[in-house]
Design a protein around this motif. Structure first.
Motif, PDB file in Angstrom:
ATOM      1  N   UNK A 287       0.805  -1.215   0.119  1.00  0.00           N
ATOM      2  CA  UNK A 287      -0.077   0.205  -0.082  1.00  0.00           C
ATOM      3  C   UNK A 287       0.722   1.270  -0.094  1.00  0.00           C
ATOM      4  N   UNK A 288       0.293   2.500  -0.642  1.00  0.00           N
ATOM      5  CA  UNK A 288       1.044   3.675  -0.542  1.00  0.00           C
ATOM      6  C   UNK A 288       0.611   4.465   0.659  1.00  0.00           C
ATOM      7  N   UNK A 289      -0.282   3.508   1.710  1.00  0.00           N
ATOM      8  CA  UNK A 289      -0.590   4.298   2.809  1.00  0.00           C
ATOM      9  C   UNK A 289      -0.793   5.857   2.804  1.00  0.00           C
ATOM     10  N   UNK A 290      -1.730   6.071   1.804  1.00  0.00           N
ATOM     11  CA  UNK A 290      -2.210   7.604   1.992  1.00  0.00           C
ATOM     12  C   UNK A 290      -3.023   7.820   3.100  1.00  0.00           C
ATOM     13  N   UNK A 291      -3.969   6.947   3.563  1.00  0.00           N
ATOM     14  CA  UNK A 291      -4.681   7.352   4.674  1.00  0.00           C
ATOM     15  C   UNK A 291      -4.357   5.848   5.824  1.00  0.00           C
ATOM     16  N   UNK A 292      -4.630   6.090   6.971  1.00  0.00           N
ATOM     17  CA  UNK A 292      -4.558   5.089   8.053  1.00  0.00           C
ATOM     18  C   UNK A 292      -6.150   4.958   8.463  1.00  0.00           C
ATOM     19  N   UNK A 293      -6.905   4.442   7.870  1.00  0.00           N
ATOM     20  CA  UNK A 293      -8.242   4.329   8.441  1.00  0.00           C
ATOM     21  C   UNK A 293      -8.228   3.125   9.279  1.00  0.00           C
ATOM     22  N   UNK A 294      -9.143   3.446  10.758  1.00  0.00           N
ATOM     23  CA  UNK A 294      -9.484   2.451  11.622  1.00  0.00           C
ATOM     24  C   UNK A 294     -11.053   2.313  11.644  1.00  0.00           C
ATOM     25  N   UNK A 295     -11.825   1.229  12.290  1.00  0.00           N
ATOM     26  CA  UNK A 295     -13.051   1.461  12.252  1.00  0.00           C
ATOM     27  C   UNK A 295     -13.368   0.998  13.846  1.00  0.00           C
ATOM     28  N   UNK A 296     -14.141   1.708  14.257  1.00  0.00           N
ATOM     29  CA  UNK A 296     -14.663   1.386  15.764  1.00  0.00           C
ATOM     30  C   UNK A 296     -16.135   1.646  15.976  1.00  0.00           C
TER      31      UNK A 296
END
Ligand SMILES: *Cc1c(COP(=O)(O)O)cnc(C)c1O
Length: 381
Positions: A287-296
């Motif tokens: 991944x280019x890791x544009x974002x670091x999404x987490x889900x909660x």
């Protein structure tokens, strides 16, 4: 509350400043040599024949859809879990965007869902490498070949990402990048379309510049002459911006290395935090890791608590079909249940190359604290 740590930001150093200043003092502020140099750097990096710079990622999407020949009566299938521009550009050319659903875990467009959404009017698809993670390009390429669709990749998140050993940028018929400050590299505003197809590249260059060309003219009365052979726009990227982009390209791999290190650090830190769902990572891609999404669970309250702590967290994305403009066009709210569920729990944590370990640790602590608070306030079940 002021935001101390944003979710994303540019990395600009003295070498970038020098490159821009030199260009400002040169003969060409636009339509000069820096444009081609930047385009060549992009094409070479991605291992693609042609790169055509545009004034923004949105303009580049418009150019890609126009080059693909999309127009009234045509349908483009895309994901709802994206920035509105991916779908909007279909409306710009008079085509109809249709939304297929995403995988519940990765947030990436699901090939089976695209097949289900297809109609006789479908002419192209636009995938999105959500958060920087490449979609299953092989699956979508096979689907497009079978149905004679144009494969457009909105790769605005994924410059620098790798799929099965190949850089994103040359894996679809047309690949679109953005150089907005939060993206992999920046030109302020800016974008590009990459392709291996000479005819598509010519169309992209024409559309960027009013449809004006000196190629294939019906007549040529003199040096001054040119023809406007199709309707185009002024979507040029300036030499000032291309100089910045070229300078940034020299550090793209460095930026990628830091983003990957931060992602690995987040994953370790959250491994023992219950209630934080991370993106699954494919073993065949980087991944280019544009974002670091987490889900909660309890997203809205966790979000509010993180903002109160000075973290510029963001939510990516409100599913496109839920926006009032799309509801007004008749798109039903109950489309794409996986995209809506993804949206309901998502928070994008700070992720950019100059984020320090200490800032990241602070972010992790704030997430832990917010979750504890939200759970403590909930009635036990
Ligand atoms: C950033 C982005 C765009 C638009 O790019 P701009 O350069 O801001 O016009 C389009 N699609 C996606 C997925 C993006 O993240």
């Amino acid at each position: 509350m002021t935001i101390r740590i944003p979710y994303g930001r540019q990395t600009v150093d003295e070498s970038d400043v020098r490159a821009v200043l030199e260009t400002l003092k040169s003969d060409w502020l636009t339509q000069g040599p820096a444009v081609e140099k930047f385009e060549k750097a992009l094409a070479d990096y991605c291992g693609v024949k042609y790169a055509v710079a545009y004034s923004s990622g949105t303009a580049a999407l418009h150019g890609a859809y126009a080059a693909a020949g999309l127009g009234p009566g045509d349908e483009l299938i895309t994901t709802a879990l994206t920035f509105a521009a991916t779908a909007n550009a279909a409306l710009y050319v008079g085509a109809e965007p249709a939304f297929a659903d995403v995988d519940a875990d990765s947030g990436l467009l699901n090939a089976a869902s695209v097949e289900t959404a297809a109609t006789k009017k479908t002419k192209a698809i636009a995938t999105v490498d959500y958060a920087g993670q490449p979609v299953d390009y092989d699956a979508f390429r096979a689907l497009c070949r079978k149905n004679k669709w144009t494969f457009i990749s909105d790769a605005c998140h994924s410059l620098g990402a790798v799929y099965k050993g190949k850089k994103v940028g040359g894996l679809a018929d047309l690949s679109v990048f953005s150089f907005h400050p939060v993206k992999s590299i920046t030109t302020g505003e800016g974008g590009a379309v990459l392709t291996n197809d000479a005819a598509l590249a010519a169309k992209l260059r024409g559309f960027r510049q009013h449809g004006i060309t000196k190629d294939g003219m019906a007549q040529n009365p003199g040096e001054w002459f040119y023809e406007m052979q199709a309707l185009g726009m002024n979507y040029r990227l300036t030499d000032i911006q291309c100089a910045l982009g070229l300078s940034q390209m020299a550090r793209l791999e460095q930026f990628m290395g830091r983003r990957r290190a931060l992602a690995a650090r987040y994953a370790r830190a959250f491994a023992d935090v219950p209630g934080v769902r991370l993106l699954p990572e494919r073993t065949d891609s980087v991944s280019a890791w544009h974002l670091y999404p987490v889900r909660v669970a309890g997203r809205d309250r966790v979000f509010k608590s993180l903002r109160a702590a000075g973290l510029g967290v963001q939510v990516h994305y409100i599913p496109v079909h839920l926006h009032p403009h799309y509801r007004g066009l008749g798109y039903a709210a109950d489309l794409c249940p996986n995209a809506r569920a993804f949206y309901a729990g998502e928070i994008s944590l700070p992720m950019f190359p100059t984020l320090t370990d200490a800032q990241q640790d602070e972010t992790v602590s704030a997430v832990r604290a917010a979750l504890e608070q939200v759970h403590a306030d909930r009635p036990a079940r």
